[in-house]
Design a protein around this motif. Structure first.
Motif, PDB file in Angstrom:
ATOM      1  N   GLY A 162       0.671  -1.197   0.160  1.00  7.41           N
ATOM      2  CA  GLY A 162      -0.189  -0.133   0.130  1.00  7.41           C
ATOM      3  C   GLY A 162       0.784   1.168  -0.030  1.00  7.41           C
ATOM      4  O   GLY A 162       2.049   1.074   0.398  1.00  7.41           O
TER       5      GLY A 162
ATOM      6  N   ILE B 219      -2.254  -3.434  -0.829  1.00  7.43           N
ATOM      7  CA  ILE B 219      -3.234  -2.502  -1.440  1.00  7.43           C
ATOM      8  C   ILE B 219      -4.532  -3.474  -0.874  1.00  7.43           C
ATOM      9  O   ILE B 219      -4.665  -4.543  -0.625  1.00  7.43           O
ATOM     10  CB  ILE B 219      -3.276  -2.480  -2.979  1.00  7.43           C
ATOM     11  CG1 ILE B 219      -3.252  -3.896  -3.638  1.00  7.43           C
ATOM     12  CG2 ILE B 219      -2.000  -1.858  -3.562  1.00  7.43           C
ATOM     13  CD1 ILE B 219      -3.368  -4.174  -5.077  1.00  7.43           C
TER      14      ILE B 219
ATOM     15  N   GLN C 101      -9.166  -1.375  -3.782  1.00  6.02           N
ATOM     16  CA  GLN C 101      -8.193  -0.634  -4.748  1.00  6.02           C
ATOM     17  C   GLN C 101      -7.815  -1.690  -5.760  1.00  6.02           C
ATOM     18  O   GLN C 101      -7.688  -0.951  -7.125  1.00  6.02           O
ATOM     19  CB  GLN C 101      -6.793  -0.341  -3.843  1.00  6.02           C
ATOM     20  CG  GLN C 101      -5.813   0.399  -4.818  1.00  6.02           C
ATOM     21  CD  GLN C 101      -4.649   0.934  -3.942  1.00  6.02           C
ATOM     22  OE1 GLN C 101      -4.502   0.393  -2.926  1.00  6.02           O
ATOM     23  NE2 GLN C 101      -3.597   1.563  -4.624  1.00  6.02           N
TER      24      GLN C 101
ATOM     25  N   ARG D 283     -10.490  -1.392  -8.345  1.00  6.38           N
ATOM     26  CA  ARG D 283     -10.576   0.050  -9.073  1.00  6.38           C
ATOM     27  C   ARG D 283      -9.312  -0.155 -10.216  1.00  6.38           C
ATOM     28  O   ARG D 283      -9.705   0.333 -11.389  1.00  6.38           O
ATOM     29  CB  ARG D 283     -10.177   1.056  -8.092  1.00  6.38           C
ATOM     30  CG  ARG D 283     -11.155   1.874  -7.532  1.00  6.38           C
ATOM     31  CD  ARG D 283     -11.062   3.136  -6.608  1.00  6.38           C
ATOM     32  NE  ARG D 283      -9.921   2.829  -5.767  1.00  6.38           N
ATOM     33  CZ  ARG D 283     -10.115   2.646  -4.370  1.00  6.38           C
ATOM     34  NH1 ARG D 283     -11.375   2.399  -3.849  1.00  6.38           N
ATOM     35  NH2 ARG D 283      -9.093   2.560  -3.603  1.00  6.38           N
TER      36      ARG D 283
END
Length: 175
Positions: free
Chosen positions: A89, A97, A101, A104
């Motif tokens: 992350g 992550i 995320q 996305r």
């Protein structure tokens, strides 16, 4: 998609895309992968094993040559120095992550090539390779093992196997 990521020199996303296809893992397990899961003695392994969070059972998978190359390149990125997680992350409180995320990121990949984002998602990545395995071999047991599923009925629903598929397989076999 691979070509776009290669041309953009987006090493993390290329490695993530390739690993998602090869590993056939759910998004929640993919984002939690650790460097140690795929690397030993400074080399990317040809096969790896990850404990699935849903079943608490290990699932083994191959890491193709292209995926090994993309992960190796990603591991050379300065952000990866000392990272425990394969997909770290950006913030200190986030070790890797999140699944949101990752979703996305997949949505961005899909829309960048002009496809409808609502038709594809993280589970599409999981299904990609096993769908091809099934189409080429008709072997549901192989798909079951690759996905780490315990119930054959769920495999049939997962792949959308229909009576027509079974009949086509049977027709191709002469006795």
């Amino acid at each position: 998609m691979r070509v776009r990521l290669e041309l953009a020199e987006n090493h993390r996303d290329l490695a993530l895309f390739n690993m998602a296809i090869d590993s056939k893992l759910c998004g929640c397990d993919l984002v939690k992968m650790k460097v140690i899961d795929v690397m030993a003695s400074g080399q990317i392994k040809e096969r790896a094993s990850v404990l699935q969070s849903k079943t608490q059972k290990p699932v083994r998978f191959e890491i193709s040559e292209g995926t090994r190359a993309s992960v190796k390149r990603w591991m050379e990125d300065e952000i990866m120095v000392g990272s425990e997680y394969l997909w770290p992350g950006r913030f200190h409180e986030r070790l890797h992550i999140s699944t949101r995320q990752y979703a996305r990121i997949v949505r961005d990949w899909v829309t960048s090539i002009g496809l409808e984002a609502s038709a594809y998602g993280t589970h599409s990545m999981r299904r990609t390779k096993v769908t091809q395995v099934y189409k080429r071999t008709g072997n549901l047991r192989a798909v079951q093992l690759l996905l780490g599923h315990t119930n054959m009925d769920s495999i049939v629903r997962y792949l959308g196997v229909e009576l027509e598929d079974a009949l086509a397989i049977a027709e191709a076999i002469e006795i």
